[in-house]
Scaffold this active site. Structure first.
Site, mmCIF file in Angstrom:
data_model
loop_
_atom_site.group_PDB
_atom_site.id
_atom_site.type_symbol
_atom_site.label_atom_id
_atom_site.label_comp_id
_atom_site.label_asym_id
_atom_site.label_seq_id
_atom_site.Cartn_x
_atom_site.Cartn_y
_atom_site.Cartn_z
ATOM 1 N N ALA A 120 0.806 -1.219 0.000
ATOM 2 C CA ALA A 120 0.000 0.000 0.000
ATOM 3 C C ALA A 120 0.839 1.269 0.000
ATOM 4 O O ALA A 120 0.315 2.360 0.200
ATOM 5 C CB ALA A 120 -0.920 -0.003 1.218
ATOM 6 N N ASN A 188 2.733 -2.554 8.318
ATOM 7 C CA ASN A 188 3.469 -3.199 7.235
ATOM 8 C C ASN A 188 4.027 -2.173 6.253
ATOM 9 O O ASN A 188 5.126 -2.335 5.728
ATOM 10 C CB ASN A 188 2.574 -4.199 6.506
ATOM 11 C CG ASN A 188 2.290 -5.433 7.341
ATOM 12 O OD1 ASN A 188 3.151 -5.900 8.071
ATOM 13 N ND2 ASN A 188 1.082 -5.948 7.240
ATOM 14 N N HIS A 218 -1.441 7.469 4.062
ATOM 15 C CA HIS A 218 -0.049 7.416 4.508
ATOM 16 C C HIS A 218 0.715 8.574 3.866
ATOM 17 O O HIS A 218 0.651 8.766 2.648
ATOM 18 C CB HIS A 218 0.620 6.095 4.100
ATOM 19 C CG HIS A 218 -0.116 4.877 4.568
ATOM 20 N ND1 HIS A 218 -0.126 4.479 5.885
ATOM 21 C CD2 HIS A 218 -0.866 3.974 3.894
ATOM 22 C CE1 HIS A 218 -0.847 3.370 6.005
ATOM 23 N NE2 HIS A 218 -1.307 3.054 4.805
#
Length: 267
Positions: A120, A188, A218
């Site tokens: 991601a 992760n 993010h």
């Protein structure tokens, strides 16, 4: 190349179906592992051809590469046999590789490989490039809708009330190593970034609960001797599991496709 999939949740099932449809040239799905016979039978029925459900140990012997898409506490159960057999481990639980030089050493001894797909996160190519020189600082801010953090063990243990927030609240901050201990299933992305750059003990991270957000976001800021840059990504959830971004499984498919591609772009 023969590939097996450990875990048939949102990521594993999406990759499996792409392989089953012949969308990944050069790779063949030969086996998978599931947590129950009922789940395995139901999943196998969705494929165009039957694929055996086997143990993690059998995945390691039958396959050239194994895609790991498991809960964090099950990581070693597939990583150890795959690497011991000298095969390639495609690790989605990147947080479980923090501080695990033993696994890297095992791969070196047996000729195995550990690959962390981009998942991601964007910008890993740029981070790897600046790491050839000197990196001064890497910071990652992860913002999530409060509902996606409300059931996290750390939030429950601390008695944090994330309902009806009027503004964003910082749930935890520290190094990636520190945050990973409390949120192993939520870091992760940060783990992959830290392993590509400064390492988990020097990469800073903050996790925020933001009531104004619909999707996980993010943002990464990097300072180095060659360039400074910022990156931000807002991931749309997969249909199978709202907690997993759709782009995560797509990054695995993109990685597999480039194995035999005549034109390869990026590092």
């Amino acid at each position: 190349m023969r590939i097996g999939i450990a875990g048939i949740g949102a990521i594993g099932s999406s990759v499996a179906h792409a392989l089953d449809r012949g969308e990944v040239f050069g790779w063949k799905l030969v086996a998978f592992s599931a947590r129950s016979p009922e789940r395995a039978a139901a999943f196998d029925a969705t494929l165009n051809r039957s694929v055996p459900c086997v143990s993690f140990e059998e995945l390691a012997t039958k396959c050239d590469a194994v895609l790991e898409c498991l809960p964090p506490h099950m990581f070693d159960a597939v990583a150890l046999p795959v690497l011991s057999a000298g095969k390639t481990l495609l690790a989605m639980s990147a947080s479980q590789l923090l501080g695990r030089e033993d696994l890297v050493d095992l791969a070196r001894r047996t000729g195995g490989r550990i690959v962390i797909p981009s998942g991601a996160m964007l910008g890993l190519d740029a981070l790897k490039a600046v790491a050839v020189g000197e990196i001064y600082a890497v910071k990652i801010h992860t913002r999530k809708p409060p509902r996606s953090l409300a059931t996290a063990p750390y939030v429950i243990r601390k008695g944090l009330n994330l309902e009806n927030l009027a503004e964003a609240v910082c749930v935890l901050k520290g190094t990636v190593s520190e945050v990973a201990k409390e949120f192993p299933a939520n870091v992760n992305v940060a783990a992959a970034l830290s392993l590509a750059g400064l390492g988990p003990d020097r990469t800073q991270m903050e996790i925020w609960a933001d009531p104004d957000l619909e999707f996980n976001t993010h943002t990464v800021d990097v300072e180095s001797d060659s360039s400074n840059f910022s990156m931000s990504i807002q991931n749309r959830p997969s249909e199978e599991n709202p907690a997993t971004g759709r782009i995560t499984s797509q990054s695995v498919i993109a990685f597999l496709r480039q194995t035999y591609a005549a034109l390869r772009i990026g590092t």
